[in-house]
Design a protein around this motif. Structure first.
Motif, PDB file in Angstrom:
ATOM      1  N   ASN A 112       0.757  -1.191  -0.396  1.00 18.01           N
ATOM      2  CA  ASN A 112      -0.617   0.260  -0.102  1.00 18.01           C
ATOM      3  C   ASN A 112       0.904   1.500   0.092  1.00 18.01           C
ATOM      4  OD1 ASN A 112      -2.427  -1.627  -0.072  1.00 18.01           O
ATOM      5  ND2 ASN A 112      -2.011  -1.865   2.091  1.00 18.01           N
ATOM      6  N   ILE A 113       0.776   2.306  -0.689  1.00 19.80           N
ATOM      7  CA  ILE A 113       1.733   3.617  -1.390  1.00 19.80           C
ATOM      8  C   ILE A 113       0.971   4.411  -1.251  1.00 19.80           C
ATOM      9  CG2 ILE A 113       3.888   2.044  -1.822  1.00 19.80           C
ATOM     10  CD1 ILE A 113       2.854   3.386  -4.208  1.00 19.80           C
ATOM     11  N   GLN A 114       1.149   6.032  -1.376  1.00 20.33           N
ATOM     12  CA  GLN A 114       0.425   7.087  -1.496  1.00 20.33           C
ATOM     13  C   GLN A 114       1.072   7.680  -2.464  1.00 20.33           C
ATOM     14  OE1 GLN A 114      -0.904   8.253   1.532  1.00 20.33           O
ATOM     15  NE2 GLN A 114      -1.658  10.338  -0.284  1.00 20.33           N
ATOM     16  N   GLU A 115      -0.111   7.942  -3.458  1.00 17.41           N
ATOM     17  CA  GLU A 115       0.577   8.145  -4.551  1.00 17.41           C
ATOM     18  C   GLU A 115       1.318   9.502  -4.033  1.00 17.41           C
ATOM     19  OE1 GLU A 115      -3.244  10.883  -6.083  1.00 17.41           O
ATOM     20  OE2 GLU A 115      -3.335  11.081  -7.763  1.00 17.41           O
ATOM     21  N   GLY A 116       1.839   9.427  -5.442  1.00 15.82           N
ATOM     22  CA  GLY A 116       2.812  10.149  -5.595  1.00 15.82           C
ATOM     23  C   GLY A 116       4.465   9.525  -5.577  1.00 15.82           C
ATOM     24  N   LYS A 117       4.542   8.437  -5.235  1.00 18.13           N
ATOM     25  CA  LYS A 117       5.400   7.696  -4.377  1.00 18.13           C
ATOM     26  C   LYS A 117       5.622   7.151  -5.741  1.00 18.13           C
ATOM     27  CE  LYS A 117       5.274   9.466   0.286  1.00 18.13           C
ATOM     28  NZ  LYS A 117       6.614  10.728   0.575  1.00 18.13           N
ATOM     29  N   THR A 118       6.819   6.274  -4.837  1.00 21.82           N
ATOM     30  CA  THR A 118       7.468   4.878  -5.986  1.00 21.82           C
ATOM     31  C   THR A 118       7.370   3.546  -5.380  1.00 21.82           C
ATOM     32  OG1 THR A 118       9.338   6.482  -7.384  1.00 21.82           O
ATOM     33  CG2 THR A 118       9.684   3.969  -6.946  1.00 21.82           C
TER      34      THR A 118
ATOM     35  N   ARG B  49      13.511   0.546 -19.049  1.00 19.71           N
ATOM     36  CA  ARG B  49      12.415   1.515 -18.768  1.00 19.71           C
ATOM     37  C   ARG B  49      10.969   1.522 -19.762  1.00 19.71           C
ATOM     38  NH1 ARG B  49      13.996   5.825 -15.070  1.00 19.71           N
ATOM     39  NH2 ARG B  49      16.602   5.083 -14.734  1.00 19.71           N
ATOM     40  N   LYS B  50       9.744   1.695 -19.268  1.00 20.57           N
ATOM     41  CA  LYS B  50       8.610   2.202 -20.251  1.00 20.57           C
ATOM     42  C   LYS B  50       7.900   2.929 -19.730  1.00 20.57           C
ATOM     43  CE  LYS B  50       5.167  -0.300 -22.252  1.00 20.57           C
ATOM     44  NZ  LYS B  50       4.377  -1.347 -22.363  1.00 20.57           N
ATOM     45  N   GLU B  51       7.468   4.616 -19.782  1.00 27.15           N
ATOM     46  CA  GLU B  51       7.172   5.254 -19.020  1.00 27.15           C
ATOM     47  C   GLU B  51       7.773   5.255 -17.794  1.00 27.15           C
ATOM     48  OE1 GLU B  51       3.547   4.869 -22.532  1.00 27.15           O
ATOM     49  OE2 GLU B  51       3.145   4.134 -20.093  1.00 27.15           O
ATOM     50  N   ARG B  52       6.651   5.440 -16.581  1.00 28.41           N
ATOM     51  CA  ARG B  52       6.929   5.534 -15.072  1.00 28.41           C
ATOM     52  C   ARG B  52       7.260   3.903 -14.963  1.00 28.41           C
ATOM     53  NH1 ARG B  52       3.009   5.541 -12.493  1.00 28.41           N
ATOM     54  NH2 ARG B  52       1.410   4.955 -14.202  1.00 28.41           N
TER      55      ARG B  52
ATOM     56  N   THR C 176       7.079   4.380 -11.185  1.00 37.50           N
ATOM     57  CA  THR C 176       7.192   5.811 -10.171  1.00 37.50           C
ATOM     58  C   THR C 176       6.013   6.651 -10.241  1.00 37.50           C
ATOM     59  OG1 THR C 176       8.183   6.848 -12.532  1.00 37.50           O
ATOM     60  CG2 THR C 176      10.106   5.826 -10.597  1.00 37.50           C
ATOM     61  N   ALA C 177       5.679   8.084  -9.272  1.00 38.99           N
ATOM     62  CA  ALA C 177       5.269   8.499  -9.452  1.00 38.99           C
ATOM     63  C   ALA C 177       3.931   7.914  -9.408  1.00 38.99           C
ATOM     64  CB  ALA C 177       5.620   9.748 -10.841  1.00 38.99           C
ATOM     65  N   SER C 178       3.963   6.883  -8.717  1.00 39.46           N
ATOM     66  CA  SER C 178       2.450   6.021  -8.819  1.00 39.46           C
ATOM     67  C   SER C 178       1.247   7.013  -8.612  1.00 39.46           C
ATOM     68  CB  SER C 178       2.636   4.787  -7.615  1.00 39.46           C
ATOM     69  OG  SER C 178       2.660   5.935  -6.408  1.00 39.46           O
ATOM     70  N   GLN C 179       0.333   6.373  -9.435  1.00 42.58           N
ATOM     71  CA  GLN C 179      -1.258   7.083  -9.348  1.00 42.58           C
ATOM     72  C   GLN C 179      -2.497   5.987  -9.023  1.00 42.58           C
ATOM     73  OE1 GLN C 179      -1.425   7.805 -13.665  1.00 42.58           O
ATOM     74  NE2 GLN C 179       0.257   9.167 -13.360  1.00 42.58           N
TER      75      GLN C 179
END
Lengths: 113, 111
Positions: free
Chosen positions: B12-18, B58-61, B78-81
């Motif tokens: 579980n992670i916060q939006e924007g984190k990796t 790599r592919k986008e994020r 990265t920059a999770s949504q």
């Protein structure tokens, strides 16, 4: 256009019955697969066909019989269904060998009562 | 025996984190490794493939690393949504030419 399609999407049946699941791919791939995903979400290979020829046959009860009438179709027939057969069955295809990217169908949710 | 382990069932992670997911394997010498995404009620969808002679892809994020010495692959979002919320599966071709999957890590991104 759907790349890999399966029918039916849901299948509810009684123990002891015989049922079939159908799979078709319109990607022009040579290799097709059947996977079983159990309640713990673990995805396991059952069978693979390359150009209508069986190339992978895992330790699966012989109540399960795959059939590939042509390289675009792979069907799975299950005889004498048991409670433990309840799972999601996924069909997949790849361009040639297993090393290639696999494209999965939407799955068939089988529930045996 | 050959094993593939994804050592977190859930993340579980916060939006924007990796988000960083791990895939470890034993008794394999795979030529390459694949990562798939699976949404509830759907089939897995291919994301990335990395070969044994590639350290990073790599592919986008998304970023994948492959360390054949450690027998490990790391998968980063990265920059999770919230739309990244799904189960992520790693897969290897085993010595008998079958694609074997790990059990998956379910990622939930909180807005």
């Amino acid at each position: 256009d759907t790349a890999v399609s399966q029918t039916p999407k849901y299948l509810v049946t009684q123990m002891g019955n015989d049922k079939s699941i159908k799979c078709e791919q319109n990607l022009g791939h040579d290799t097709m697969y059947w996977y079983k995903q159990d309640s713990k979400k673990f995805l396991k290979i059952m069978f693979s066909y390359n150009n209508k020829e069986l190339i992978i046959n895992e330790t699966v009860p012989n109540r399960f019989s795959p059939k590939s009438p042509d390289k675009a179709h792979l069907n799975l027939h299950i005889n004498s269904l048991e409670l433990g057969d309840s799972a999601v069955y996924f069909c997949a295809s790849s361009l040639s060998t297993v090393q290639e990217t696999q494209y999965f169908g939407p799955g068939t949710r089988l529930l045996v009562l | 025996s050959q094993k593939i382990e994804q050592n977190s069932e859930a993340l579980n992670i916060q939006e924007g984190k990796t988000a960083t997911l791990t895939c470890n394997y034993t008794n394999y010498s795979p030529a390459y490794l694949q990562w798939y995404r699976q949404d509830p009620g759907r089939g897995p969808v291919f994301l990335l493939l990395i070969r044994e002679n590639e350290k990073e892809k790599r592919k986008e994020r998304l970023k994948v690393t492959f360390d054949t010495t450690l027998k490990q692959s790391l998968f980063h979002i990265t920059a999770s949504q919230p739309a990244d919320s799904a189960t992520y599966l790693c897969a290897l071709v085993t010595n008998d030419y079958k694609l074997s999957f790990g059990a998956g890590t379910t990622v939930t991104v909180r807005a």
